[in-house]
Scaffold this motif. Sequence first.
Motif, PDB file in Angstrom:
ATOM      1  N   VAL A   1      24.363  30.494  46.559  1.00 34.02           N
ATOM      2  CA  VAL A   1      25.401  30.005  45.663  1.00 34.02           C
ATOM      3  C   VAL A   1      25.807  31.095  44.684  1.00 34.02           C
ATOM      4  CG1 VAL A   1      24.639  27.597  45.837  1.00 34.02           C
ATOM      5  CG2 VAL A   1      23.735  29.056  44.018  1.00 34.02           C
ATOM      6  N   LEU A   2      26.986  30.900  44.090  1.00 35.21           N
ATOM      7  CA  LEU A   2      27.533  31.864  43.146  1.00 35.21           C
ATOM      8  C   LEU A   2      27.701  31.196  41.787  1.00 35.21           C
ATOM      9  CD1 LEU A   2      28.803  34.770  42.952  1.00 35.21           C
ATOM     10  CD2 LEU A   2      31.011  33.675  43.361  1.00 35.21           C
ATOM     11  N   PHE A   3      27.207  31.871  40.741  1.00 33.06           N
ATOM     12  CA  PHE A   3      27.377  31.443  39.356  1.00 33.06           C
ATOM     13  C   PHE A   3      28.734  31.963  38.903  1.00 33.06           C
ATOM     14  CE2 PHE A   3      27.107  32.134  34.809  1.00 33.06           C
ATOM     15  CZ  PHE A   3      26.330  31.094  34.310  1.00 33.06           C
ATOM     16  N   VAL A   4      29.726  31.080  38.753  1.00 33.40           N
ATOM     17  CA  VAL A   4      31.101  31.497  38.512  1.00 33.40           C
ATOM     18  C   VAL A   4      31.562  31.092  37.114  1.00 33.40           C
ATOM     19  CG1 VAL A   4      33.500  31.207  39.220  1.00 33.40           C
ATOM     20  CG2 VAL A   4      31.700  31.355  40.951  1.00 33.40           C
ATOM     21  N   ALA A   5      32.065  32.083  36.391  1.00 30.28           N
ATOM     22  CA  ALA A   5      32.748  31.818  35.123  1.00 30.28           C
ATOM     23  C   ALA A   5      34.239  31.843  35.391  1.00 30.28           C
ATOM     24  CB  ALA A   5      32.375  32.868  34.081  1.00 30.28           C
ATOM     25  N   ALA A   6      34.957  30.788  34.983  1.00 32.04           N
ATOM     26  CA  ALA A   6      36.385  30.690  35.241  1.00 32.04           C
ATOM     27  C   ALA A   6      37.096  30.057  34.056  1.00 32.04           C
ATOM     28  CB  ALA A   6      36.644  29.874  36.507  1.00 32.04           C
ATOM     29  N   ARG A   7      38.357  30.410  33.905  1.00 38.47           N
ATOM     30  CA  ARG A   7      39.182  29.809  32.858  1.00 38.47           C
ATOM     31  C   ARG A   7      39.615  28.413  33.304  1.00 38.47           C
ATOM     32  NH1 ARG A   7      41.282  32.436  28.593  1.00 38.47           N
ATOM     33  NH2 ARG A   7      40.794  34.659  28.394  1.00 38.47           N
ATOM     34  N   THR A   8      39.425  27.437  32.431  1.00 38.27           N
ATOM     35  CA  THR A   8      39.866  26.077  32.722  1.00 38.27           C
ATOM     36  C   THR A   8      40.916  25.607  31.721  1.00 38.27           C
ATOM     37  OG1 THR A   8      37.902  25.303  31.517  1.00 38.27           O
ATOM     38  CG2 THR A   8      37.786  25.332  33.913  1.00 38.27           C
ATOM     39  N   SER A   9      41.338  26.504  30.837  1.00 38.23           N
ATOM     40  CA  SER A   9      42.440  26.203  29.932  1.00 38.23           C
ATOM     41  C   SER A   9      43.214  27.478  29.675  1.00 38.23           C
ATOM     42  CB  SER A   9      41.943  25.608  28.613  1.00 38.23           C
ATOM     43  OG  SER A   9      41.605  26.624  27.688  1.00 38.23           O
ATOM     44  N   THR A  10      44.414  27.324  29.139  1.00 36.03           N
ATOM     45  CA  THR A  10      45.272  28.484  28.877  1.00 36.03           C
ATOM     46  C   THR A  10      45.149  28.958  27.443  1.00 36.03           C
ATOM     47  OG1 THR A  10      47.111  26.996  28.379  1.00 36.03           O
ATOM     48  CG2 THR A  10      46.914  27.813  30.650  1.00 36.03           C
TER      49      THR A  10
ATOM     50  N   ALA B   1      41.616  31.488  22.866  1.00 33.27           N
ATOM     51  CA  ALA B   1      40.224  31.655  22.449  1.00 33.27           C
ATOM     52  C   ALA B   1      39.303  31.517  23.656  1.00 33.27           C
ATOM     53  CB  ALA B   1      39.863  30.639  21.376  1.00 33.27           C
ATOM     54  N   ALA B   2      38.669  32.633  24.054  1.00 36.47           N
ATOM     55  CA  ALA B   2      37.788  32.602  25.222  1.00 36.47           C
ATOM     56  C   ALA B   2      36.649  31.613  25.034  1.00 36.47           C
ATOM     57  CB  ALA B   2      37.231  33.998  25.477  1.00 36.47           C
ATOM     58  N   ARG B   3      36.224  31.437  23.799  1.00 36.91           N
ATOM     59  CA  ARG B   3      35.092  30.560  23.547  1.00 36.91           C
ATOM     60  C   ARG B   3      35.374  29.124  23.960  1.00 36.91           C
ATOM     61  NH1 ARG B   3      32.057  32.397  18.008  1.00 36.91           N
ATOM     62  NH2 ARG B   3      32.110  34.639  18.366  1.00 36.91           N
ATOM     63  N   ASP B   4      36.638  28.768  24.045  1.00 44.79           N
ATOM     64  CA  ASP B   4      36.991  27.390  24.386  1.00 44.79           C
ATOM     65  C   ASP B   4      37.726  27.281  25.718  1.00 44.79           C
ATOM     66  OD1 ASP B   4      36.000  26.519  21.867  1.00 44.79           O
ATOM     67  OD2 ASP B   4      37.866  27.214  20.938  1.00 44.79           O
ATOM     68  N   ALA B   5      37.848  28.405  26.438  1.00 48.11           N
ATOM     69  CA  ALA B   5      38.653  28.403  27.660  1.00 48.11           C
ATOM     70  C   ALA B   5      37.833  28.599  28.926  1.00 48.11           C
ATOM     71  CB  ALA B   5      39.726  29.494  27.579  1.00 48.11           C
ATOM     72  N   ILE B   6      36.573  28.990  28.813  1.00 51.74           N
ATOM     73  CA  ILE B   6      35.763  29.357  29.970  1.00 51.74           C
ATOM     74  C   ILE B   6      34.786  28.247  30.322  1.00 51.74           C
ATOM     75  CG2 ILE B   6      34.043  30.992  30.836  1.00 51.74           C
ATOM     76  CD1 ILE B   6      35.352  33.104  29.052  1.00 51.74           C
ATOM     77  N   SER B   7      34.688  27.977  31.605  1.00 51.55           N
ATOM     78  CA  SER B   7      33.729  26.996  32.115  1.00 51.55           C
ATOM     79  C   SER B   7      32.879  27.643  33.205  1.00 51.55           C
ATOM     80  CB  SER B   7      34.454  25.763  32.671  1.00 51.55           C
ATOM     81  OG  SER B   7      35.234  25.139  31.674  1.00 51.55           O
ATOM     82  N   ILE B   8      31.741  27.029  33.497  1.00 51.22           N
ATOM     83  CA  ILE B   8      30.802  27.570  34.486  1.00 51.22           C
ATOM     84  C   ILE B   8      30.702  26.635  35.676  1.00 51.22           C
ATOM     85  CG2 ILE B   8      28.449  28.359  34.907  1.00 51.22           C
ATOM     86  CD1 ILE B   8      30.011  30.053  32.893  1.00 51.22           C
ATOM     87  N   PHE B   9      30.733  27.216  36.874  1.00 46.94           N
ATOM     88  CA  PHE B   9      30.658  26.441  38.111  1.00 46.94           C
ATOM     89  C   PHE B   9      29.581  27.024  39.027  1.00 46.94           C
ATOM     90  CE2 PHE B   9      34.932  26.046  36.489  1.00 46.94           C
ATOM     91  CZ  PHE B   9      35.248  24.697  36.685  1.00 46.94           C
TER      92      PHE B   9
END
Length: 385
Positions: free
Chosen positions: A169-178, A181-189
């Motif tokens: 599996v891959l630990f993926v950081a991705a943007r889930t909002s536009t 502020a990166a602190r509130d835009a990144i999610s982990i999958f």
Amino acid sequence: MRTPLTDDLEAWRTEIREFLNAELPRENAFNPEFDDAPEQWQIAVDFSKKVAEKGWIGLTWPVEYGGKGLTPVANQILLEELYAADAPLINSVGIFLAAGTILVGGTEEQKQRLLPDIANMRTLWAEGLTEPEAGSDLGSLQTKAVREGDDWVITGQKAFTSWGPMSDVLFVAARTSTGDAARDAISIFVVDLKSPGVTLHPMRNYGGGVQSSTYLDKVRVPADALIGEEGKGWHYIMRAFYASGTVEPIYAMQESRLRDLIGHCKAIPGKLDDPHVQADIAKLAEMVQTQRALAYEIIGDNAAGRKTPWAGGAQQVIAKEYEPVFAQVFDRVLGPTSQLRKGSADAPLNGKPEAWYRQSFANHAGGTSQLKRMVLATRGLGLPR
């Protein structure tokens, strides 16, 4: 410097050494990050499973999630002995980054489902943080995840994916909002590497290991692939790096190499009488002890519940910047033959120093020293960016 330990911890160190003596023949000792030929990788898998069978993966995790609930000091001793023995333990992305993220942000269901598989070496993780235009600065990443019904659809590119072809599996950081502020835009999958749309392009690095460019082309994952809450990824990652309360003991590996160097010099008449050699060996010992002192400061702060000064940045800067310096001083003691590779008749220490020199520059993982210096300046000293 000596770090006094209780009798129980000294007995614990002895137990680890006895295990390594029994289960790790000297010819099977190597660094799997830079030596991943199929036969070597199988040795690493077999050894790592033996460590898992002892229950030694995730020592600081709660027992209900497959851990042992032990102290950071106990875990640090285990890591020190593994590093000193050049033990080929794999799945560091899973054991530290992924598990740390799940522990600090995952749902109860995710902890119960994902952590035991890491503890038992049933699931191997690769890291999907770095991108072509976003290395240590996660705020610049461009990979996006868009919600479609009950699924997430992920599109983007990751760079320098270690152990990608060998992982599950891959630990993926991705943007889930536009949002800006990166602190509130990144999610982990967590993404199954066999998912349609995942493509790996392996490439060899200067140290000899394999890293991959990983392409995610509209990769569809279920809703529960999102670890924890949407938009909390940046916070999870920052906390995950310190979740175990321990420090990567590069100094233990270097101390073992220093012992080998001294043994080599003793076999050469008059070598240790050279004041330049004496000074260089003292410098190497100083680097080892400095890193150990800083590491145990962090561990002591964590054990006592104190806030770690500078978020542990000072120790990481020293460790990262000492790696190439240590290799350079080490090779200076050996002389020009240190550049000879394994198999050369005149190569000292079986040609290992030549490989150690190349590998010493692979210090970008977890953030470059330049980034850590920025952390020291902004968070520690309050300076503007």
